[in-house]
Scaffold this motif. Sequence first.
Motif, PDB file in Angstrom:
ATOM      1  N   UNK A  45      -7.981 -11.928  33.389  1.00  0.00           N
ATOM      2  CA  UNK A  45      -8.748 -12.837  32.180  1.00  0.00           C
ATOM      3  C   UNK A  45     -10.129 -11.943  32.290  1.00  0.00           C
ATOM      4  N   UNK A  46     -10.691 -12.072  33.274  1.00  0.00           N
ATOM      5  CA  UNK A  46     -11.959 -11.756  33.316  1.00  0.00           C
ATOM      6  C   UNK A  46     -12.276 -10.135  32.913  1.00  0.00           C
ATOM      7  N   UNK A  47     -10.996  -9.220  33.211  1.00  0.00           N
ATOM      8  CA  UNK A  47     -10.974  -7.909  32.874  1.00  0.00           C
ATOM      9  C   UNK A  47     -10.812  -7.873  31.211  1.00  0.00           C
ATOM     10  N   UNK A  48     -10.296  -8.841  30.794  1.00  0.00           N
ATOM     11  CA  UNK A  48      -9.929  -8.891  29.175  1.00  0.00           C
ATOM     12  C   UNK A  48     -11.237  -9.306  28.669  1.00  0.00           C
ATOM     13  N   UNK A  49     -12.239 -10.268  29.170  1.00  0.00           N
ATOM     14  CA  UNK A  49     -13.212 -10.719  28.603  1.00  0.00           C
ATOM     15  C   UNK A  49     -14.240  -9.601  28.622  1.00  0.00           C
ATOM     16  N   UNK A  50     -14.339  -8.746  29.859  1.00  0.00           N
ATOM     17  CA  UNK A  50     -15.183  -7.777  29.917  1.00  0.00           C
ATOM     18  C   UNK A  50     -14.957  -6.684  28.747  1.00  0.00           C
ATOM     19  N   UNK A  51     -13.624  -6.230  28.563  1.00  0.00           N
ATOM     20  CA  UNK A  51     -13.307  -5.217  27.495  1.00  0.00           C
ATOM     21  C   UNK A  51     -13.482  -5.711  26.129  1.00  0.00           C
ATOM     22  N   UNK A  52     -13.256  -6.941  25.805  1.00  0.00           N
ATOM     23  CA  UNK A  52     -13.479  -7.508  24.517  1.00  0.00           C
ATOM     24  C   UNK A  52     -15.063  -7.403  24.158  1.00  0.00           C
ATOM     25  N   UNK A  53     -15.796  -8.025  25.235  1.00  0.00           N
ATOM     26  CA  UNK A  53     -17.263  -8.096  25.033  1.00  0.00           C
ATOM     27  C   UNK A  53     -17.874  -6.707  24.810  1.00  0.00           C
ATOM     28  N   UNK A  54     -17.474  -6.046  25.643  1.00  0.00           N
ATOM     29  CA  UNK A  54     -18.075  -4.486  25.718  1.00  0.00           C
ATOM     30  C   UNK A  54     -17.861  -3.651  24.332  1.00  0.00           C
ATOM     31  N   UNK A  55     -16.625  -4.105  23.631  1.00  0.00           N
ATOM     32  CA  UNK A  55     -16.188  -3.234  22.568  1.00  0.00           C
ATOM     33  C   UNK A  55     -17.206  -4.209  21.354  1.00  0.00           C
ATOM     34  N   UNK A  56     -17.369  -5.322  21.363  1.00  0.00           N
ATOM     35  CA  UNK A  56     -17.862  -6.125  20.278  1.00  0.00           C
ATOM     36  C   UNK A  56     -19.531  -5.766  20.218  1.00  0.00           C
ATOM     37  N   UNK A  57     -19.748  -5.375  21.455  1.00  0.00           N
ATOM     38  CA  UNK A  57     -21.252  -5.023  21.435  1.00  0.00           C
ATOM     39  C   UNK A  57     -21.482  -3.345  21.261  1.00  0.00           C
ATOM     40  N   UNK A  58     -20.421  -2.632  21.308  1.00  0.00           N
ATOM     41  CA  UNK A  58     -20.663  -1.344  21.351  1.00  0.00           C
ATOM     42  C   UNK A  58     -21.203  -0.908  19.674  1.00  0.00           C
ATOM     43  N   UNK A  59     -20.665  -1.744  18.766  1.00  0.00           N
ATOM     44  CA  UNK A  59     -21.086  -1.526  17.399  1.00  0.00           C
ATOM     45  C   UNK A  59     -22.505  -1.798  17.167  1.00  0.00           C
ATOM     46  N   UNK A  75     -19.050 -12.814  33.977  1.00  0.00           N
ATOM     47  CA  UNK A  75     -19.292 -13.512  34.973  1.00  0.00           C
ATOM     48  C   UNK A  75     -20.134 -14.896  34.797  1.00  0.00           C
ATOM     49  N   UNK A  76     -20.594 -15.028  33.433  1.00  0.00           N
ATOM     50  CA  UNK A  76     -21.209 -16.246  33.040  1.00  0.00           C
ATOM     51  C   UNK A  76     -20.022 -17.174  32.680  1.00  0.00           C
ATOM     52  N   UNK A  77     -18.724 -16.509  32.357  1.00  0.00           N
ATOM     53  CA  UNK A  77     -17.483 -17.498  32.102  1.00  0.00           C
ATOM     54  C   UNK A  77     -16.883 -17.834  33.187  1.00  0.00           C
ATOM     55  N   UNK A  78     -16.926 -17.082  34.450  1.00  0.00           N
ATOM     56  CA  UNK A  78     -16.325 -17.295  35.776  1.00  0.00           C
ATOM     57  C   UNK A  78     -17.311 -18.543  36.381  1.00  0.00           C
ATOM     58  N   UNK A  79     -18.669 -18.304  36.148  1.00  0.00           N
ATOM     59  CA  UNK A  79     -19.674 -19.461  36.595  1.00  0.00           C
ATOM     60  C   UNK A  79     -19.151 -20.741  35.837  1.00  0.00           C
ATOM     61  N   UNK A  80     -19.139 -20.627  34.665  1.00  0.00           N
ATOM     62  CA  UNK A  80     -18.957 -21.834  33.967  1.00  0.00           C
ATOM     63  C   UNK A  80     -17.422 -22.589  34.255  1.00  0.00           C
ATOM     64  N   UNK A  81     -16.567 -21.716  34.638  1.00  0.00           N
ATOM     65  CA  UNK A  81     -14.987 -22.229  35.067  1.00  0.00           C
ATOM     66  C   UNK A  81     -15.426 -22.849  36.284  1.00  0.00           C
TER      67      UNK A  81
END
Length: 98
Positions: A45-59, A75-81
Amino acid sequence: MGFGHVLTVVSFITAMTSGLRDHEQGVAGGLSQLPQFLGAIGTACLAAIVTARTKALAATASPTLATLGGPHTAMLTAGFVCLVGALLAVLFPRPSPS
């Protein structure tokens, strides 16, 4: 590494369940494997978040900021959980045995 892991898991489960009755061994073995499975799901799940956010910010951001933004969000998501889990543990404690 895979072969050593298999030997370790088998010996761990054998040692852990050796003192239990036959009908309790399946539950104990399953519970011992649960953290490993949850860890694998959490990592995926964390790897999916990293990939999705990196692709979203790349633009919209520089490559450096996009690359750092993915792990930061994960890491913010993991801390929140973790905080939600701690809050649930405080708000809903296990009842004490009577």
